[in-house]
Write a protein that holds these residues in place. Structure first.
Motif, PDB file in Angstrom:
ATOM      1  N   THR A 110       0.635  -0.724  -0.077  1.00 40.95           N
ATOM      2  CA  THR A 110       0.085  -0.765   0.154  1.00 40.95           C
ATOM      3  C   THR A 110       0.805   1.403  -0.058  1.00 40.95           C
ATOM      4  N   THR A 111       0.554   2.412  -0.170  1.00 43.45           N
ATOM      5  CA  THR A 111       1.017   3.442  -0.740  1.00 43.45           C
ATOM      6  C   THR A 111       0.097   4.517  -0.249  1.00 43.45           C
ATOM      7  N   ASP A 137       0.605  12.148  -9.835  1.00 43.45           N
ATOM      8  CA  ASP A 137      -0.207  10.706  -9.829  1.00 43.45           C
ATOM      9  C   ASP A 137       0.481  10.229 -10.436  1.00 43.45           C
ATOM     10  N   GLN A 138       1.616  10.319 -11.833  1.00 44.13           N
ATOM     11  CA  GLN A 138       1.941   9.484 -12.799  1.00 44.13           C
ATOM     12  C   GLN A 138       2.875   8.716 -11.264  1.00 44.13           C
ATOM     13  N   PHE A 139       4.100   9.259 -10.596  1.00 42.99           N
ATOM     14  CA  PHE A 139       4.824   8.608  -9.626  1.00 42.99           C
ATOM     15  C   PHE A 139       4.151   7.758  -8.440  1.00 42.99           C
ATOM     16  N   SER A 140       2.836   8.224  -7.583  1.00 42.11           N
ATOM     17  CA  SER A 140       2.361   6.732  -7.650  1.00 42.11           C
ATOM     18  C   SER A 140       1.882   5.900  -8.653  1.00 42.11           C
ATOM     19  N   VAL A 141       1.466   5.394  -8.990  1.00 41.01           N
ATOM     20  CA  VAL A 141       1.332   4.840  -9.813  1.00 41.01           C
ATOM     21  C   VAL A 141       2.983   4.072 -10.661  1.00 41.01           C
ATOM     22  N   GLY A 143      -0.301 -10.485  -4.969  1.00 39.62           N
ATOM     23  CA  GLY A 143      -1.526  -9.650  -5.038  1.00 39.62           C
ATOM     24  C   GLY A 143      -1.636  -7.991  -5.329  1.00 39.62           C
ATOM     25  N   ARG A 144      -1.888  -7.107  -4.754  1.00 43.84           N
ATOM     26  CA  ARG A 144      -2.342  -5.254  -5.082  1.00 43.84           C
ATOM     27  C   ARG A 144      -1.896  -4.922  -4.554  1.00 43.84           C
ATOM     28  N   ILE A 145      -2.251  -3.721  -4.525  1.00 47.53           N
ATOM     29  CA  ILE A 145      -1.469  -2.314  -4.457  1.00 47.53           C
ATOM     30  C   ILE A 145      -2.580  -1.279  -4.279  1.00 47.53           C
ATOM     31  N   SER A 146      -2.628  -1.030  -3.152  1.00 40.61           N
ATOM     32  CA  SER A 146      -3.667   0.308  -3.142  1.00 40.61           C
ATOM     33  C   SER A 146      -2.760   2.197  -3.046  1.00 40.61           C
ATOM     34  N   THR A 147      -3.934   2.470  -4.021  1.00 38.07           N
ATOM     35  CA  THR A 147      -3.094   3.786  -4.513  1.00 38.07           C
ATOM     36  C   THR A 147      -4.024   4.768  -4.311  1.00 38.07           C
ATOM     37  N   GLU A 148      -3.871   5.610  -3.869  1.00 40.41           N
ATOM     38  CA  GLU A 148      -4.622   6.796  -2.932  1.00 40.41           C
ATOM     39  C   GLU A 148      -4.683   8.085  -3.198  1.00 40.41           C
ATOM     40  N   ARG A 180      -5.326  -5.793  -9.745  1.00 40.02           N
ATOM     41  CA  ARG A 180      -5.231  -5.949  -9.373  1.00 40.02           C
ATOM     42  C   ARG A 180      -4.397  -4.428  -8.741  1.00 40.02           C
ATOM     43  N   VAL A 181      -5.436  -3.389  -8.551  1.00 41.83           N
ATOM     44  CA  VAL A 181      -5.366  -1.819  -7.568  1.00 41.83           C
ATOM     45  C   VAL A 181      -6.729  -2.215  -6.852  1.00 41.83           C
ATOM     46  N   LEU A 182      -6.355  -1.268  -5.399  1.00 39.95           N
ATOM     47  CA  LEU A 182      -7.006  -0.991  -5.226  1.00 39.95           C
ATOM     48  C   LEU A 182      -7.443   0.842  -5.036  1.00 39.95           C
ATOM     49  N   ILE A 183      -8.663   1.115  -5.058  1.00 39.99           N
ATOM     50  CA  ILE A 183      -8.205   2.520  -4.768  1.00 39.99           C
ATOM     51  C   ILE A 183      -8.443   3.143  -3.414  1.00 39.99           C
ATOM     52  N   LYS A 184      -7.889   3.963  -3.221  1.00 43.17           N
ATOM     53  CA  LYS A 184      -7.510   4.703  -1.236  1.00 43.17           C
ATOM     54  C   LYS A 184      -8.891   5.766  -1.111  1.00 43.17           C
ATOM     55  N   LEU A 185      -9.698   5.802  -0.150  1.00 49.94           N
ATOM     56  CA  LEU A 185     -10.057   6.910  -0.254  1.00 49.94           C
ATOM     57  C   LEU A 185     -10.670   6.816   1.448  1.00 49.94           C
ATOM     58  N   ALA A 186     -10.291   8.436   1.395  1.00 48.34           N
ATOM     59  CA  ALA A 186     -10.767   7.842   2.958  1.00 48.34           C
ATOM     60  C   ALA A 186     -12.592   8.105   3.481  1.00 48.34           C
TER      61      ALA A 186
END
Length: 306
Positions: A33-34, A68-72, A84-89, A121-127
């Motif tokens: 996760t990031t 955004d590009q750095f995060s991805v 598994g998966r990466i969570s990206t905020e 393979r991606v989870l979108i992280k939201l508050a």
């Protein structure tokens, strides 16, 4: 005797709470996760200097695009080392703007798609604000799965489950921090308020047949992790993962389906907001968490603008 980390992996999916590629390779978690804070740390690591330079060059002065590009790019790199998966905020400053959250989530998924990474393979992280939960509900219906973060209250967990989100991240350590500061007490074992919060949510979900995954996060010590052994997932820092890998004591399973949980209650928006308002700890920690992520996002943008 195997290490506590290997024992934990028998009944809990272990997630690395880091953007450090070397730590991921060494500790072999299932997922990673990031968030803006972790990306800021990653930007200072030797292995990311070249990536950072390329991202800044390609963005041609567009700071948000560079972030955004750095995060991805970091997420795509981590995915090469985990099964598994990466969570990206999503930018925390959008936490109260449902249309903006949806737009940013779609953009991140598009960037992953261009990088050859499927949405599976991606989870979108939201508050876990009301707006974040509503955005997540729509994304889930589109086949984009979500991780609802900065979760401190039972009401947030109830609303997330009813929205059908894929995963929640209740913050054990930050709950513990608040109670320790407000009462002056030291909490250990099952008396830890952060541990109690996750156990209550876990039992509620299992009792009522919710499919939403419970992933304990933000740990301060090994004991908190041990008390939640058996939780669906736990996201753990490299430092604590290392300690678990070096400890060969016995690690019994604590959380398991079958414990009695509370009856299902579906909250309206006004009930959700009132429940959150009545919980001083959750109100303060949610606001503080959003502010912290926003400040780190701004620092990351300043780095991209240099």
């Amino acid at each position: 005797m195997t290490s506590k980390l290997e024992q934990l992996k028998q009944f809990t999916t272990v997630v690395a709470d880091t953007g450090d590629l070397e730590a991921i390779i060494r500790l072999k978690p299932e997922d990673a996760t990031t968030n803006p804070s972790l990306l800021l740390k990653a930007s200072g690591l030797e292995g990311y200097a070249e990536m950072l330079g390329k991202v800044k060059s390609d963005a041609k002065g567009n700071v948000q695009a560079a972030c955004d590009q750095f995060s991805v790019s970091v997420g795509s790199g981590l995915l090469k080392e985990i099964p598994g998966r990466i969570s990206t905020e999503v930018d925390a400053r959008l936490s109260f703007d449902e249309p903006a959250l949806l737009k940013k989530a779609h953009h991140l998924i598009e960037l992953y798609d261009k990088a050859g990474v499927g949405r599976d393979r991606v989870l979108i992280k939201l508050a876990s604000t009301w707006e974040g939960i509503r955005a997540a509900e729509k994304l889930e219906k589109e086949g984009i799965q979500t991780n609802l973060t900065l979760l401190f209250s039972f009401a947030q967990a109830q609303a997330c489950a009813d929205a059908g989100v894929f995963l929640i991240s209740p913050f054990v350590g930050r709950i513990y921090d608040w109670y320790k500061k407000s009462t002056g007490k030291e909490y250990t074992g099952a008396d830890d308020p952060g541990v109690q919060s996750v156990a209550r949510i876990y039992d509620y979900y299992k009792t009522n047949g919710y499919k939403t995954v419970v992933m304990g996060a933000s740990f301060r010590n090994i004991n908190q992790i041990e008390q939640l052994a058996g939780c669906d997932r736990l996201t753990i820092s490299p430092e604590l993962l290392q300690k678990l890998s070096e400890d060969e004591g016995e690690l019994p399973r604590v959380l398991k389906p079958g414990n009695a949980g509370e009856a299902k209650q579906q909250l309206t928006e006004s009930q959700f907001r009132w429940a959150l308002n009545e919980d001083a700890m959750s109100t303060e920690k949610l606001a503080e968490g959003i502010r912290q992520f926003a400040r780190d996002q701004e620092k990351l943008e300043a780095l991209m603008a240099q």
